[in-house]
Design a protein around this motif. Structure first.
Motif, mmCIF file in Angstrom:
data_model
loop_
_atom_site.group_PDB
_atom_site.id
_atom_site.type_symbol
_atom_site.label_atom_id
_atom_site.label_comp_id
_atom_site.label_asym_id
_atom_site.label_seq_id
_atom_site.Cartn_x
_atom_site.Cartn_y
_atom_site.Cartn_z
ATOM 1 N N PRO A 7 7.874 23.176 92.947
ATOM 2 C CA PRO A 7 6.778 22.630 92.150
ATOM 3 C C PRO A 7 7.291 21.700 91.063
ATOM 4 O O PRO A 7 8.384 21.886 90.529
ATOM 5 N N SER A 8 6.492 20.695 90.744
ATOM 6 C CA SER A 8 6.839 19.788 89.654
ATOM 7 C C SER A 8 6.650 20.513 88.324
ATOM 8 O O SER A 8 6.083 21.611 88.260
ATOM 9 N N ARG A 9 7.112 19.886 87.255
ATOM 10 C CA ARG A 9 6.935 20.485 85.927
ATOM 11 C C ARG A 9 5.452 20.622 85.597
ATOM 12 O O ARG A 9 5.032 21.618 84.997
ATOM 13 N N GLU A 10 4.648 19.637 86.005
ATOM 14 C CA GLU A 10 3.209 19.709 85.773
ATOM 15 C C GLU A 10 2.593 20.867 86.542
ATOM 16 O O GLU A 10 1.728 21.582 86.022
ATOM 17 N N ASP A 11 3.033 21.068 87.790
ATOM 18 C CA ASP A 11 2.524 22.184 88.590
ATOM 19 C C ASP A 11 2.894 23.518 87.948
ATOM 20 O O ASP A 11 2.094 24.461 87.925
ATOM 21 N N LEU A 54 2.075 25.525 76.091
ATOM 22 C CA LEU A 54 2.256 24.346 75.241
ATOM 23 C C LEU A 54 3.707 24.172 74.812
ATOM 24 O O LEU A 54 4.137 23.051 74.552
ATOM 25 N N LYS A 55 4.444 25.247 74.737
ATOM 26 C CA LYS A 55 5.878 25.115 74.456
ATOM 27 C C LYS A 55 6.580 24.469 75.639
ATOM 28 O O LYS A 55 7.490 23.653 75.476
ATOM 29 N N PHE A 56 6.119 24.811 76.843
ATOM 30 C CA PHE A 56 6.692 24.250 78.068
ATOM 31 C C PHE A 56 6.201 22.825 78.286
ATOM 32 O O PHE A 56 6.951 21.948 78.712
ATOM 33 N N ASP A 57 4.910 22.580 78.007
ATOM 34 C CA ASP A 57 4.298 21.263 78.203
ATOM 35 C C ASP A 57 3.354 20.986 77.037
ATOM 36 O O ASP A 57 2.174 21.339 77.091
#
Length: 198
Positions: free
Chosen positions: A72-76, A102-105
């Motif tokens: 999976p992509s970071r967005e996924d 939110l810490k991750f993205d």
């Protein structure tokens, strides 16, 4: 391309005992959007013909066929974390997981909006929703203007449009009807085939 995607056949309503439906749908739509973005289709008819081959297939099979079964992509990954957060059994757990998203993205619009609605003061809710909208605008960049009028057809734009609709509903419940109407008509400019819910 975006029009072709918007007109694709919608999946059937999921049965109540299938908690993985939303997750599978997210994965499939992400895979479809990536395929449309990288397919170099010259006309809408070409994009429609490409999508037609998947009509009637299971969502997981479509994702796999489009090469979405790999890492999976970071967005996924962020979306998976968000779904897990929304399935939390308590507000405390949900808040903790949303902050982890939110810490991750930091640009995850849906997580920002969900945290906004966990605030107890109306002014804090509004501030959080507007922050989510501003984040969404920055994340979309030129796409926001380039595809204005058909923006809902772009999967990555939907969280931004959803939070703008949530702001409109919030303003309406606060009896700020003129502002709510302005938000709805702003959404109409972004997606001309939509219908404002006043």
């Amino acid at each position: 391309q975006q029009s072709a995607m918007a007109k694709r056949k919608k999946p059937n309503t999921p049965p109540d005992n299938n908690p993985d439906f939303y997750h599978e749908k997210e994965q499939m739509m992400n895979a479809v959007q990536r395929a449309l973005n990288t397919g170099n289709f010259e006309t809408q008819e070409e994009a429609n013909a490409f999508l037609q081959q998947f009509v009637g297939m299971k969502m997981a099979d479509i994702t796999k066929a489009l090469g979405g079964g790999g890492p999976p992509s970071r967005e996924d990954q962020a979306d998976d974390m968000f779904i897990s957060a929304m399935e939390s059994r308590s507000r405390f757990e949900m808040r903790r997981k949303l902050k982890a998203v939110l810490k991750f993205d930091p640009g995850h619009v849906r997580a920002l909006a969900a945290l906004a609605f966990m605030e107890t003061k109306p002014e804090a809710v509004e501030k959080g929703l507007r922050q989510a909208i501003e984040t969404g605008e920055k994340k979309l960049g030129p796409l926001l203007e380039e595809e204005s009028g058909e923006l809902w057809g772009w999967w990555e734009a939907r969280p931004y449009m959803e939070v703008r609709a949530e702001l409109a509903r919030f303003l309406a419940t606060a009896d700020r009807l003129d502002e709510a109407i302005a938000e709805h008509f702003a959404l109409l400019r972004l997606n001309e085939n939509d219908t404002p819910r006043l």
